[in-house]
Every structure is written in C-alpha cells, then in structure tokens.
Design a protein around this motif. Structure first.
Motif, PDB file in Angstrom:
ATOM      1  N   THR A 172       7.689 -74.120  32.691  1.00 29.29           N
ATOM      2  CA  THR A 172       7.757 -73.820  31.261  1.00 29.29           C
ATOM      3  C   THR A 172       7.079 -72.488  30.962  1.00 29.29           C
ATOM      4  N   ALA A 173       5.927 -72.248  31.572  1.00 26.66           N
ATOM      5  CA  ALA A 173       5.235 -70.963  31.383  1.00 26.66           C
ATOM      6  C   ALA A 173       6.088 -69.808  31.883  1.00 26.66           C
ATOM      7  N   ALA A 174       6.744 -69.982  33.036  1.00 32.35           N
ATOM      8  CA  ALA A 174       7.618 -68.929  33.565  1.00 32.35           C
ATOM      9  C   ALA A 174       8.763 -68.646  32.615  1.00 32.35           C
ATOM     10  N   TYR A 175       9.337 -69.701  32.049  1.00 26.77           N
ATOM     11  CA  TYR A 175      10.435 -69.524  31.100  1.00 26.77           C
ATOM     12  C   TYR A 175       9.983 -68.735  29.868  1.00 26.77           C
ATOM     13  N   LEU A 176       8.841 -69.112  29.311  1.00 29.38           N
ATOM     14  CA  LEU A 176       8.347 -68.421  28.119  1.00 29.38           C
ATOM     15  C   LEU A 176       8.062 -66.948  28.401  1.00 29.38           C
ATOM     16  N   ILE A 177       7.408 -66.674  29.523  1.00 30.72           N
ATOM     17  CA  ILE A 177       7.096 -65.285  29.858  1.00 30.72           C
ATOM     18  C   ILE A 177       8.372 -64.476  30.099  1.00 30.72           C
ATOM     19  N   LEU A 241      -6.480 -55.060  37.371  1.00 28.53           N
ATOM     20  CA  LEU A 241      -6.028 -54.078  36.387  1.00 28.53           C
ATOM     21  C   LEU A 241      -6.277 -52.651  36.862  1.00 28.53           C
ATOM     22  N   ASP A 242      -7.336 -52.454  37.631  1.00 27.32           N
ATOM     23  CA  ASP A 242      -7.624 -51.122  38.171  1.00 27.32           C
ATOM     24  C   ASP A 242      -6.574 -50.672  39.178  1.00 27.32           C
ATOM     25  N   THR A 243      -5.969 -51.649  39.863  1.00 26.76           N
ATOM     26  CA  THR A 243      -5.031 -51.307  40.943  1.00 26.76           C
ATOM     27  C   THR A 243      -3.566 -51.499  40.569  1.00 26.76           C
ATOM     28  N   ASP A 244      -3.297 -52.183  39.465  1.00 24.73           N
ATOM     29  CA  ASP A 244      -1.914 -52.477  39.070  1.00 24.73           C
ATOM     30  C   ASP A 244      -1.668 -52.051  37.621  1.00 24.73           C
ATOM     31  N   PRO A 245      -1.264 -50.820  37.424  1.00 31.64           N
ATOM     32  CA  PRO A 245      -1.016 -50.352  36.052  1.00 31.64           C
ATOM     33  C   PRO A 245       0.188 -51.011  35.388  1.00 31.64           C
ATOM     34  N   SER A 246       1.006 -51.734  36.174  1.00 36.35           N
ATOM     35  CA  SER A 246       2.208 -52.362  35.601  1.00 36.35           C
ATOM     36  C   SER A 246       1.953 -53.775  35.102  1.00 36.35           C
ATOM     37  N   LEU A 247       0.743 -54.315  35.301  1.00 34.75           N
ATOM     38  CA  LEU A 247       0.470 -55.699  34.913  1.00 34.75           C
ATOM     39  C   LEU A 247       0.683 -55.880  33.411  1.00 34.75           C
ATOM     40  N   SER A 248       1.598 -56.776  33.052  1.00 33.94           N
ATOM     41  CA  SER A 248       1.971 -56.887  31.640  1.00 33.94           C
ATOM     42  C   SER A 248       1.889 -58.298  31.084  1.00 33.94           C
ATOM     43  N   ALA A 249       1.617 -59.301  31.928  1.00 29.85           N
ATOM     44  CA  ALA A 249       1.566 -60.681  31.431  1.00 29.85           C
ATOM     45  C   ALA A 249       0.603 -61.491  32.292  1.00 29.85           C
ATOM     46  N   VAL A 250       0.070 -62.568  31.692  1.00 26.53           N
ATOM     47  CA  VAL A 250      -0.855 -63.453  32.404  1.00 26.53           C
ATOM     48  C   VAL A 250      -0.488 -64.897  32.102  1.00 26.53           C
ATOM     49  N   TYR A 251      -0.446 -65.693  33.163  1.00 27.97           N
ATOM     50  CA  TYR A 251      -0.376 -67.150  33.027  1.00 27.97           C
ATOM     51  C   TYR A 251      -1.704 -67.694  33.521  1.00 27.97           C
ATOM     52  N   SER A 252      -2.532 -68.163  32.603  1.00 26.28           N
ATOM     53  CA  SER A 252      -3.867 -68.643  32.925  1.00 26.28           C
ATOM     54  C   SER A 252      -3.821 -70.149  33.141  1.00 26.28           C
ATOM     55  N   ILE A 253      -3.841 -70.556  34.399  1.00 25.64           N
ATOM     56  CA  ILE A 253      -3.798 -71.976  34.742  1.00 25.64           C
ATOM     57  C   ILE A 253      -5.193 -72.582  34.664  1.00 25.64           C
ATOM     58  N   GLY A 254      -6.196 -71.847  35.150  1.00 24.64           N
ATOM     59  CA  GLY A 254      -7.532 -72.401  35.284  1.00 24.64           C
ATOM     60  C   GLY A 254      -8.477 -72.138  34.135  1.00 24.64           C
ATOM     61  N   GLY A 255      -8.072 -71.323  33.152  1.00 24.96           N
ATOM     62  CA  GLY A 255      -8.924 -71.071  31.998  1.00 24.96           C
ATOM     63  C   GLY A 255      -9.784 -69.833  32.167  1.00 24.96           C
TER      64      GLY A 255
END
Length: 341
Positions: A172-177, A241-255
């Motif tokens: 479900t998280a993958a679908y929403l993202i 974030l320092d190494t991946d300037p393309s990071l655009s979304a997060v799925y936080s499973i563990g909080g």
C-alpha cells in the motif's frame, strides 16, 4: 504510595516476593532501584485497572512483554487499560514489561520468569530470533498461550498473531508513493528499526515487490538499525542525503519520523512524499503540519481486545477462534484524522 491493595496483590502484579513489596512500602533498604520502580509501577497499574478488579467473573492474569520505542509502549498500555473493563464478565489484570532497545537475552529471561511464576497468557512484541521462539515454545508447553502483536514469530508455538497484514501494508505504501511521485525521478528510502522484527521485514518486502511492479527503474535505499528513535534515524538519513541528491520520498516503517524531518531540514530539502505508520502524537503533529503525507494505521484497541479474546478461547472460556482475521489498514491523511486523536 497507595494502600488500597494488599502486599500479596502488589507482589503478584509486580512479579516479586511479598517481602520485597513490604520493604518498598516501608522505605527499607536492600531493594534495587529498578525493583523498587517495578513495585511502584505495579501499584499504578493496579490503580489504573481498579474498575476491572471490582467486577466478578473468571479472572485472567496476563503479561504484556514489548520491545519497542516508548511511543508504542504508551499506545499499548493505553489501549489495554481502556479495553480491559469492556471484557466483562471476564476480569483481566495485566502486568507490563515494556522496554526500549531490549536485547534478546533479557527478553528470554523475562519470558522464563513468567513461566516460573505462572500466567494465563502473554501478549508479545519481540524480534523473530531462535532463542525467543524457544522461550515461547516453553510457555506453550506449560499451557500458557502466547499471542504475538504487530510482529510475528511464525516458527514458534505461539497461539496466534494479531496485527495488520504487513506485506499488504508495504505494498500500500509503494502504491501511494508511486501515485504521488508519478513519472518524476528520484529514489525512495525505506527505514526500519530492527532487521529481526518480522513485521518490519514483511513490510519492506511488500514495499519492494510492489515498487518493482509499478516503477521498476526507481531505486530503493534501505536504512536498517534505527531502533525507531529520532536521533538515530536522523543520523542515518542525513548520511544518505549527503550521498544521494535524488532522494525524493521516504517510507518510514520503524518510526522516528521527527528525526527524518530534521535530517531533510538540515540538508535544506524536503521529501516529495513521506509515508509513516500509526497515529502516535508525533505523527499526528506531522500530518497536521503537512510534513507527513499519509499514515498507515491500525486500531490498537481492536488488536489488544482480540489478543484477550484469543487468550480466553485458549482456556475454553470463550467459544470460537479469533486468530485468522488481520487488522484493517487505514490510510490517514491530515484531512481524515479520526476523532479523539
């Protein structure tokens, strides 16, 4: 300190001897600080469950053993103390062992203590490792049913698992993202608190499998070992974030979602999509502020009520079997936060 309960009642609730309780009540020495705190917490638990104790009916003493961040501990305790009086005519009392960053050996030792002193049932959230499964098997052999909550130990002799379908939650998280990012580029980070929590592993697997089917070219960055704590996840994500300037979304499973927000803020960026789990106060605050796009939520009260019903069924006190239906997954945004949160 309350004197509404006998020394014997307090000792049973705390899982210590009558003599230890007596020493704590009268301020005598010879008691470890942690044990004295355990006795004081037992009195608070008895006071919180006071309405339940006044009822008449079949009595169940259960143990709640949880390895999780404090926010999860608070929700489980609150849900149980709300639900216990509603289980009448049965009378439930709960003893709590709630720990953050617990190790497997300490969890096993607590389960073995429960085996020695006795219990009508255990509600357990713990890592899926062989030594904990073996401790669960010993409880089952002694006739003490164990219900796993939120994360499972499928190789053990636990009576049932209660919680959401974690693979479905991840999908479900993958679908929403995927829907919100559309065709825009960028990688997705997935954070988990502990590699040995089966529920988190299944969420990650469900997410990764669904993401492959919907956006095969999108890279998924895996961040384990945050313990679900803000400071730890902030550091882990800050490095990414320092190494991946393309990071655009997060799925936080563990909080640790305030830590995620802090990491993006320190990098001078913001995620295009941010999905979390459960309606903790921090997550509600982030939802209302527009920092979290959605939270995948399940009703803790429903879950703990179901745990208690399964324990009653295991003892023949209730007909039927409640161990097959998984908890409903609600997608909560800032526009549909349930009343009371």
């Amino acid at each position: 300190m309350s004197r509404l309960f006998s020394v014997r009642e307090i000792a049973r609730q705390a899982g210590v001897s009558d003599a230890t309780v007596d020493r704590v009540l009268h301020g005598r020495g010879g008691v470890r600080h942690s044990t004295a705190a355990q006795v004081r917490q037992a009195i608070k638990d008895l006071e919180a469950q006071g309405a339940q104790l006044a009822l008449s009916g079949r009595r169940f003493m259960i143990d709640v053993v949880v390895d999780a961040p404090e926010r999860f501990q608070r929700e489980v305790r609150k849900a149980l103390e709300t639900e216990l009086p509603l289980l009448a005519p049965a009378v439930f009392r709960a003893r709590f062992q709630l720990h953050e960053r617990w190790n497997a050996a300490a969890c096993v030792a607590e389960l073995d203590r429960i085996l020695v002193r006795g219990s009508q049932g255990v509600i357990l959230k713990a890592p899926d490792v062989p030594e904990i499964s073996a401790a669960v098997d010993r409880l089952a052999q002694a006739g003490i049913p164990v219900v796993t909550l939120v994360t499972d130990l499928p190789a053990s002799r636990r009576t049932a698992y209660v919680g959401m379908d974690n693979r479905a939650a991840g999908a479900t998280a993958a679908y929403l993202i995927s829907q919100w990012l559309g065709g825009s580029p960028g990688s997705v980070a997935v954070t988990v608190s502990n590699d040995f929590f089966r529920g988190e592993e299944e969420r990650e697997m469900g997410f990764r499998g669904a993401m492959r089917s919907m956006a095969v070219a999108r890279r998924v960055e895996y961040l384990p070992g945050s313990d679900g704590l803000d400071a730890t996840v902030r550091d882990l994500l800050g490095t990414l974030l320092d190494t991946d300037p393309s990071l655009s979304a997060v799925y936080s499973i563990g909080g640790g979602n305030k830590g995620i927000v802090a990491a993006f803020h320190a990098a001078g960026r913001a995620p295009a999509v941010f999905i979390g789990h459960d309606l903790y106060p921090d997550n509600i605050e982030l939802l209302r502020a527009g920092r979290l796009n959605a939270v995948l939520h399940h009703d803790f009260r429903y879950d703990v009520r179901k745990c208690c019903r399964i324990i009653m069924q295991a003892h023949g006190a209730l007909a039927g079997h409640d161990g097959t239906e998984v908890s409903k997954i609600d997608v909560v945004t800032r526009f549909n936060i349930p009343v009371g949160y």
